[in-house]
Write a protein that holds these residues in place. Sequence first.
Motif, mmCIF file in Angstrom:
data_model
loop_
_atom_site.group_PDB
_atom_site.id
_atom_site.type_symbol
_atom_site.label_atom_id
_atom_site.label_comp_id
_atom_site.label_asym_id
_atom_site.label_seq_id
_atom_site.Cartn_x
_atom_site.Cartn_y
_atom_site.Cartn_z
ATOM 1 N N ILE A 118 43.734 51.565 39.795
ATOM 2 C CA ILE A 118 42.693 51.039 40.292
ATOM 3 C C ILE A 118 42.707 49.700 39.291
ATOM 4 O O ILE A 118 42.706 49.871 38.011
ATOM 5 C CB ILE A 118 41.172 51.603 39.925
ATOM 6 C CG1 ILE A 118 41.341 52.707 41.198
ATOM 7 C CG2 ILE A 118 40.187 50.389 40.418
ATOM 8 C CD1 ILE A 118 40.115 53.627 41.017
ATOM 9 N N LYS A 178 41.007 46.591 40.280
ATOM 10 C CA LYS A 178 39.936 45.757 40.758
ATOM 11 C C LYS A 178 38.747 46.285 41.342
ATOM 12 O O LYS A 178 39.262 47.333 42.254
ATOM 13 C CB LYS A 178 40.101 44.594 41.428
ATOM 14 C CG LYS A 178 40.977 43.338 40.669
ATOM 15 C CD LYS A 178 40.947 42.186 41.472
ATOM 16 C CE LYS A 178 41.628 40.852 40.841
ATOM 17 N NZ LYS A 178 41.762 39.772 41.620
ATOM 18 N N CYS A 179 37.681 46.275 41.287
ATOM 19 C CA CYS A 179 36.642 46.864 41.925
ATOM 20 C C CYS A 179 35.479 45.786 42.072
ATOM 21 O O CYS A 179 34.912 45.108 41.172
ATOM 22 C CB CYS A 179 35.858 47.912 40.888
ATOM 23 S SG CYS A 179 34.303 48.616 41.867
ATOM 24 N N GLY A 195 36.153 42.758 43.039
ATOM 25 C CA GLY A 195 36.536 41.555 42.304
ATOM 26 C C GLY A 195 36.411 41.647 40.884
ATOM 27 O O GLY A 195 37.079 40.701 40.395
ATOM 28 N N ARG A 200 37.813 42.826 37.182
ATOM 29 C CA ARG A 200 39.328 43.720 36.684
ATOM 30 C C ARG A 200 38.716 44.900 36.261
ATOM 31 O O ARG A 200 37.768 45.013 35.202
ATOM 32 C CB ARG A 200 40.155 42.773 35.944
ATOM 33 C CG ARG A 200 40.958 41.686 36.551
ATOM 34 C CD ARG A 200 42.033 41.187 35.591
ATOM 35 N NE ARG A 200 42.842 40.413 36.538
ATOM 36 C CZ ARG A 200 43.994 40.791 37.123
ATOM 37 N NH1 ARG A 200 44.066 41.859 37.001
ATOM 38 N NH2 ARG A 200 44.629 40.006 37.823
ATOM 39 N N LYS A 225 34.519 47.956 46.885
ATOM 40 C CA LYS A 225 35.803 47.576 47.227
ATOM 41 C C LYS A 225 36.722 47.696 46.142
ATOM 42 O O LYS A 225 36.805 47.011 45.117
ATOM 43 C CB LYS A 225 35.898 46.201 47.863
ATOM 44 C CG LYS A 225 37.357 45.461 48.363
ATOM 45 C CD LYS A 225 37.271 44.094 48.678
ATOM 46 C CE LYS A 225 38.810 43.760 49.114
ATOM 47 N NZ LYS A 225 38.704 42.239 49.569
ATOM 48 N N LEU A 226 37.920 48.288 46.593
ATOM 49 C CA LEU A 226 38.988 48.803 45.274
ATOM 50 C C LEU A 226 40.227 48.089 45.677
ATOM 51 O O LEU A 226 40.707 48.285 46.720
ATOM 52 C CB LEU A 226 38.994 50.094 44.987
ATOM 53 C CG LEU A 226 37.655 50.919 44.654
ATOM 54 C CD1 LEU A 226 37.797 52.508 44.410
ATOM 55 C CD2 LEU A 226 37.121 50.384 43.258
ATOM 56 N N ASP A 227 40.654 47.412 44.488
ATOM 57 C CA ASP A 227 42.279 47.079 44.722
ATOM 58 C C ASP A 227 43.111 47.965 44.076
ATOM 59 O O ASP A 227 42.747 48.200 42.713
ATOM 60 C CB ASP A 227 42.299 45.600 43.929
ATOM 61 C CG ASP A 227 41.561 44.500 44.768
ATOM 62 O OD1 ASP A 227 40.671 44.914 45.411
ATOM 63 O OD2 ASP A 227 42.036 43.233 44.803
ATOM 64 N N ILE A 282 50.353 47.190 46.668
ATOM 65 C CA ILE A 282 48.960 46.913 46.536
ATOM 66 C C ILE A 282 48.430 47.377 47.752
ATOM 67 O O ILE A 282 48.839 46.898 48.840
ATOM 68 C CB ILE A 282 48.909 45.263 46.072
ATOM 69 C CG1 ILE A 282 49.147 45.134 44.841
ATOM 70 C CG2 ILE A 282 47.082 45.232 46.254
ATOM 71 C CD1 ILE A 282 49.091 43.670 44.196
ATOM 72 N N ARG A 283 47.261 47.883 47.827
ATOM 73 C CA ARG A 283 46.559 48.225 48.928
ATOM 74 C C ARG A 283 45.110 48.175 48.764
ATOM 75 O O ARG A 283 44.348 48.005 47.330
ATOM 76 C CB ARG A 283 46.864 49.658 49.518
ATOM 77 C CG ARG A 283 46.346 50.839 48.706
ATOM 78 C CD ARG A 283 46.760 51.960 49.419
ATOM 79 N NE ARG A 283 46.215 53.190 48.686
ATOM 80 C CZ ARG A 283 45.156 53.936 49.118
ATOM 81 N NH1 ARG A 283 44.156 53.575 50.189
ATOM 82 N NH2 ARG A 283 44.680 55.030 48.391
ATOM 83 N N PHE A 284 44.279 47.864 49.787
ATOM 84 C CA PHE A 284 42.812 47.998 49.283
ATOM 85 C C PHE A 284 41.913 48.846 50.257
ATOM 86 O O PHE A 284 42.475 49.214 51.457
ATOM 87 C CB PHE A 284 42.049 46.416 49.852
ATOM 88 C CG PHE A 284 43.036 45.217 49.459
ATOM 89 C CD1 PHE A 284 42.756 44.870 48.164
ATOM 90 C CD2 PHE A 284 44.181 44.814 50.454
ATOM 91 C CE1 PHE A 284 43.493 43.813 47.742
ATOM 92 C CE2 PHE A 284 44.962 43.504 49.704
ATOM 93 C CZ PHE A 284 44.527 43.163 48.578
ATOM 94 N N GLN A 331 38.066 50.255 50.889
ATOM 95 C CA GLN A 331 36.440 49.960 50.712
ATOM 96 C C GLN A 331 35.745 50.896 51.587
ATOM 97 O O GLN A 331 36.124 51.660 52.473
ATOM 98 C CB GLN A 331 36.307 48.737 51.323
ATOM 99 C CG GLN A 331 36.761 48.443 52.694
ATOM 100 C CD GLN A 331 36.626 46.980 53.341
ATOM 101 O OE1 GLN A 331 36.351 46.224 52.574
ATOM 102 N NE2 GLN A 331 37.152 46.660 54.538
#
Length: 401
Positions: free
Chosen positions: A333, A335-336, A338, A340, A359-361, A369-371, A373
């Motif tokens: 993980i 980003k959470c 938006g 870091r 929402k997690l990056d 990379i996947r998203f 939420q």
Amino acid sequence: MTRLIGEWLIECLKGIGRFFLNPLFYLSIILAVVSGVRRMKRERKDFHVSIYPIFHELRYLFPAGLLGGLTLSVIAMAAGFTISFAMIAAATCTTIILAIAGNHRLLSPAFTLGAAFAALYAVKTLGLHLPLFGSAVSQTPQNSLAGFVILMGLLLSAEGIFMSRNSSKSGSPRLRKSRRGLTVGAFQSKRLWLVPVFCLMPAGPLVSHFHWWPVIDWGGHSYSVVLLPFLIGFQQQIQSSLPEEAVTRLGRQIARLGVLVSVVAIAGIWIPYLPVAAAAIAIAGRAWISYRHRVRENANPYYFTPQKEGLMILAVIPGTPAEKMDIKTGELIFKCNGTRIQHKADIYKALQKNGAYCKLDIIDTKGEIRFVQGALYEGDHHELGIITIDEKKKWDGNEAS
């Protein structure tokens, strides 16, 4: 024909009844519960929360074993495998002794049935007389011993298949101290399976009504049916790769070893001493697979380590928002909402911006990379359900490196 079917049905019901007289049935339940208790204590010590419920091990004790046992029963009954009282007693005793040793790795059929075969073969070859067995061991036919090793090979293949198919469910995370003093993650992959297999015992009310059965003369002419519980165990520590990949690799190696043992043992029906060679191959091969895995793990770097950027996921607690968002072990993980992420506390701070949404990056295990939420409900932001190696603990001088 109706009478014949009735006789077999009655004997099968008696065989099922004999299953519950075998101490391995009750021992397996005790071992599964004790294993669950010990795992929960360790998880709470490392993470202050248990990942799986106390009966997690008991939940997987029977289902896979029942399906595997059904397959092996069809093979055993079709071939007319006969297993003597001496074989049953030897297999039960060696399994109990190895189970008491406390390491599930020793409960591989290569060791439990391998040790039983070695003991039976030594007694038969040396002409020893055991008070409880009388002449049962010395009168055991050569083909019957070969059949015992064939069954060992089949159960060894079953062990490998069980491991491969349950690879994603067999690991419990733990924290360790690396040689450099860092807190790193590892997995203890540990599982028990109870495999019930229908076999024939020599002497009983059943006789063969077909010239082609049994396929091979195992040394009996009348039979009774018995449902035998075989306890299979697996235990291995994984620290240099994803647990699913490592367990699947080990499972395939063990399954192939089981096939080799079965083939050599089948040839032993006609060639003397090959059953002994097959048993030796099983014991040495299974030990070598475990040894090579341990060497591989110690030689390679840790997989679950603190990252310069992002937070490594060590495990996901079942039934939590993290599982619903399909977060996987080994993902990163970064980003959470938006923001870091570097530490677990950063996630909770980021969730304060929007307590009802997450929402997690994520960087997955393939580096892509996947998203993900999902909506969060009251209390969820404190229980996202991820276990990370950001967890800190104090190490004493006795910790393993």
